[in-house]
Design an enzyme around this catalytic site. Structure first.
Site, mmCIF file in Angstrom:
data_model
loop_
_atom_site.group_PDB
_atom_site.id
_atom_site.type_symbol
_atom_site.label_atom_id
_atom_site.label_comp_id
_atom_site.label_asym_id
_atom_site.label_seq_id
_atom_site.Cartn_x
_atom_site.Cartn_y
_atom_site.Cartn_z
ATOM 1 N N ASP A 109 4.677 -2.719 4.675
ATOM 2 C CA ASP A 109 5.348 -1.272 4.532
ATOM 3 C C ASP A 109 5.989 -1.054 5.535
ATOM 4 O OD1 ASP A 109 2.953 -1.728 2.797
ATOM 5 O OD2 ASP A 109 4.220 -0.149 1.716
ATOM 6 N N ARG A 146 5.165 9.725 -0.239
ATOM 7 C CA ARG A 146 4.083 8.932 0.245
ATOM 8 C C ARG A 146 4.780 8.564 1.887
ATOM 9 N NH1 ARG A 146 2.610 3.354 -2.563
ATOM 10 N NH2 ARG A 146 0.551 3.480 -1.453
ATOM 11 N N ARG A 182 5.495 1.163 -7.169
ATOM 12 C CA ARG A 182 4.722 0.786 -5.846
ATOM 13 C C ARG A 182 5.244 -0.426 -5.106
ATOM 14 N NH1 ARG A 182 3.606 -3.672 -6.517
ATOM 15 N NH2 ARG A 182 2.546 -3.493 -4.466
ATOM 16 N N GLY A 183 5.079 -0.540 -3.797
ATOM 17 C CA GLY A 183 5.757 -1.571 -3.034
ATOM 18 C C GLY A 183 6.864 -1.096 -2.319
ATOM 19 N N ALA A 184 6.824 -1.089 -1.005
ATOM 20 C CA ALA A 184 8.018 -0.609 -0.032
ATOM 21 C C ALA A 184 9.160 -0.473 -0.676
ATOM 22 C CB ALA A 184 7.712 -1.256 1.306
ATOM 23 N N GLN A 229 -3.900 -4.540 -6.509
ATOM 24 C CA GLN A 229 -2.669 -5.196 -6.695
ATOM 25 C C GLN A 229 -2.331 -6.539 -6.844
ATOM 26 O OE1 GLN A 229 -3.388 -2.719 -4.501
ATOM 27 N NE2 GLN A 229 -1.983 -1.139 -4.330
ATOM 28 N N ASN A 272 0.303 -3.092 6.600
ATOM 29 C CA ASN A 272 0.388 -3.471 5.016
ATOM 30 C C ASN A 272 -0.907 -2.853 4.514
ATOM 31 O OD1 ASN A 272 1.947 -5.060 3.010
ATOM 32 N ND2 ASN A 272 0.093 -6.429 3.182
ATOM 33 N N LYS A 273 -0.919 -3.131 3.253
ATOM 34 C CA LYS A 273 -1.901 -2.938 2.326
ATOM 35 C C LYS A 273 -3.149 -3.159 3.270
ATOM 36 C CE LYS A 273 -2.131 -1.343 -0.763
ATOM 37 N NZ LYS A 273 -2.002 0.203 -0.614
HETATM 38 O O1 MRU Z 1 0.087 0.720 -2.096
HETATM 39 P P1 MRU Z 1 1.146 -0.216 -2.468
HETATM 40 O O2 MRU Z 1 0.819 -0.883 -3.716
HETATM 41 O O3 MRU Z 1 2.642 0.523 -2.764
HETATM 42 O O4 MRU Z 1 1.031 -1.044 -1.252
HETATM 43 C C1 MRU Z 1 2.048 -2.330 -1.241
HETATM 44 C C2 MRU Z 1 2.038 -2.968 -0.181
HETATM 45 O O5 MRU Z 1 1.184 -3.141 0.738
HETATM 46 C C3 MRU Z 1 3.026 -4.167 0.003
HETATM 47 O O6 MRU Z 1 2.598 -5.484 0.630
HETATM 48 C C4 MRU Z 1 4.455 -3.860 0.891
HETATM 49 O O7 MRU Z 1 4.750 -2.630 0.368
HETATM 50 C C5 MRU Z 1 5.372 -4.865 0.813
HETATM 51 S S1 MRU Z 1 6.228 -4.930 -0.997
HETATM 52 C C6 MRU Z 1 7.525 -6.003 -0.674
#
Ligand code: MRU
Length: 356
Positions: A248, A98, A56-58, A207, A258-259
């Site tokens: 994201d 996703r 996970r993470g963009a 996270q 973002n999250k």
């Molecule tokens: O649902 P996730 O854990 O994939 O969400 C991740 C985030 O919101 C991060 O802040 C974002 O992807 C940036 S990662 C460099």
């Protein structure tokens, strides 16, 4: 003997490694308790890993998907055109894993374009697959370089002794290395600049607690974990001089997805006169989406809220709304930190300039 907690420091764990013709992927669902690498050998393995947050993470999901495409066309023969069509088919499927992080689509578009290019040159599949694998490796290597640059720019905004709050995990685990929002913390450590980092735990999937606190503590960064609902309190105590988060997707007008919970943190930061920074590689900026209203927001399973980590914490059958992301309006964003430098409002104009 000092009262300082003793800290062992380690290299940042790599979340994605291409080895032995497969994608070795750190299963982020099991952190911080277990460090398990999964061996993924098919695009479907990668699709599931993205959907289930094993990765996970963009940026990390973009890199994983790029390798997923490679896994789909290994061993194919036939014409170059057939091979490129297969690349597109796997890319279309991986794109459904996703919806919010634009890096996924960015990386897949890049893989499709490379395949088309190779096919138009009439390169045979056996040779083209190596070139396609090189493209996936390049996406990963460029991400590391990008993040280091983001870290260098971001660090110019921080001074020794500052308290900095972050939300979710935009660290090494979410990227090829360093992270975006966490990159300045690693560079500060290298340079002996003391920052006090506060990590929101980040409900519902934690996270911040499981990943940000884990990777920063492991590296020797001074990190303090707080529950999401404590952010306003620590700000009111004067402990936070800046907020930095990842993203994201950034819309053309500077609205930032973002999250979930990021928007609330931005409002709190504004109320306390604290700058709110967003670390974003260019691969996360989506000029084709005019405003945040156009960013698709993923909704995830209610169990994440009612029975997270196997413990039921809400009555059976209660209605649940579980959006995984929110949108922070560009007006609340003090600056967006990219590999090309620090961008401030007017975002509409200044984000566009980055791509000229
Ligand atoms: O649902 P996730 O854990 O994939 O969400 C991740 C985030 O919101 C991060 O802040 C974002 O992807 C940036 S990662 C460099």
């Amino acid at each position: 003997m000092s009262n300082e907690p003793q800290q062992e420091t380690h290299e940042v764990l790599q979340s994605l490694i291409w080895e032995n013709d497969a994608l070795s992927l750190l299963d982020q669902r099991l952190l911080p308790e277990e460090t398990v690498y999964l061996r993924l050998t098919t695009p479907q393995d990668v699709w599931e890993a993205i959907r289930e947050l094993k990765v996970r993470g963009a940026p990390a999901i973009g890199i994983a998907a790029a390798y997923g495409v490679v896994l789909g066309v290994r061993g194919l023969s036939g014409s170059a055109a057939d091979w490129a069509a297969e690349v597109s088919r796997h890319a279309e499927h991986l794109a459904t894993s996703r919806p919010t992080a634009v890096n996924l689509f960015w990386a897949l578009d890049r893989m499709k374009a490379r395949a088309q290019e190779l096919a138009s040159l009439g390169i045979a599949p056996a040779e083209a697959i190596e070139a396609l694998l090189d493209e996936a490796k390049r996406i990963q290597a460029e991400d590391e370089e990008t993040n280091r640059l983001i870290g260098e720019h971001a660090l110019t905004l921080f001074k020794d002794g500052m308290g900095v709050l972050t939300h979710c995990n935009a660290g090494g685990l979410a990227t090829a290395k360093y992270g975006t929002a966490l990159a300045p913390f690693y560079l500060a450590l290298e340079q002996g600049i003391k920052l006090k980092v506060f990590a929101d735990e980040t409900r519902p999937v934690l996270q911040g607690a499981r990943l940000t606190a884990f990777e920063l503590q492991r590296a020797g960064v001074d990190v303090t974990l707080i529950c999401d609902n404590m952010a306003g309190h620590v700000m009111s105590k004067g402990w936070i001089q800046a907020v930095i988060v990842g993203t994201d997707r950034v819309a053309a007008n500077g609205d930032v997805a973002n999250k979930i919970g990021t928007y609330g943190v931005a409002v709190l930061a504004r109320a306390h006169g604290i700058p709110f920074y967003v670390a974003s590689p260019l691969s996360t900026i989506d000029l084709s989406t005019p405003t945040g209203a156009g960013i698709p927001i993923e909704e995830r399973h209610p169990d994440e809220v009612t029975a997270g980590f196997g413990k039921r914490t809400a009555p059976q059958g209660v209605a649940v709304y579980n959006p995984a992301f929110d949108v922070t309006p560009g007006e609340l964003v003090t600056a967006i930190i990219t590999e090309k430098g620090i961008v401030t409002a007017p975002y509409e104009e200044n984000l566009r300039k980055l791509f000229e």
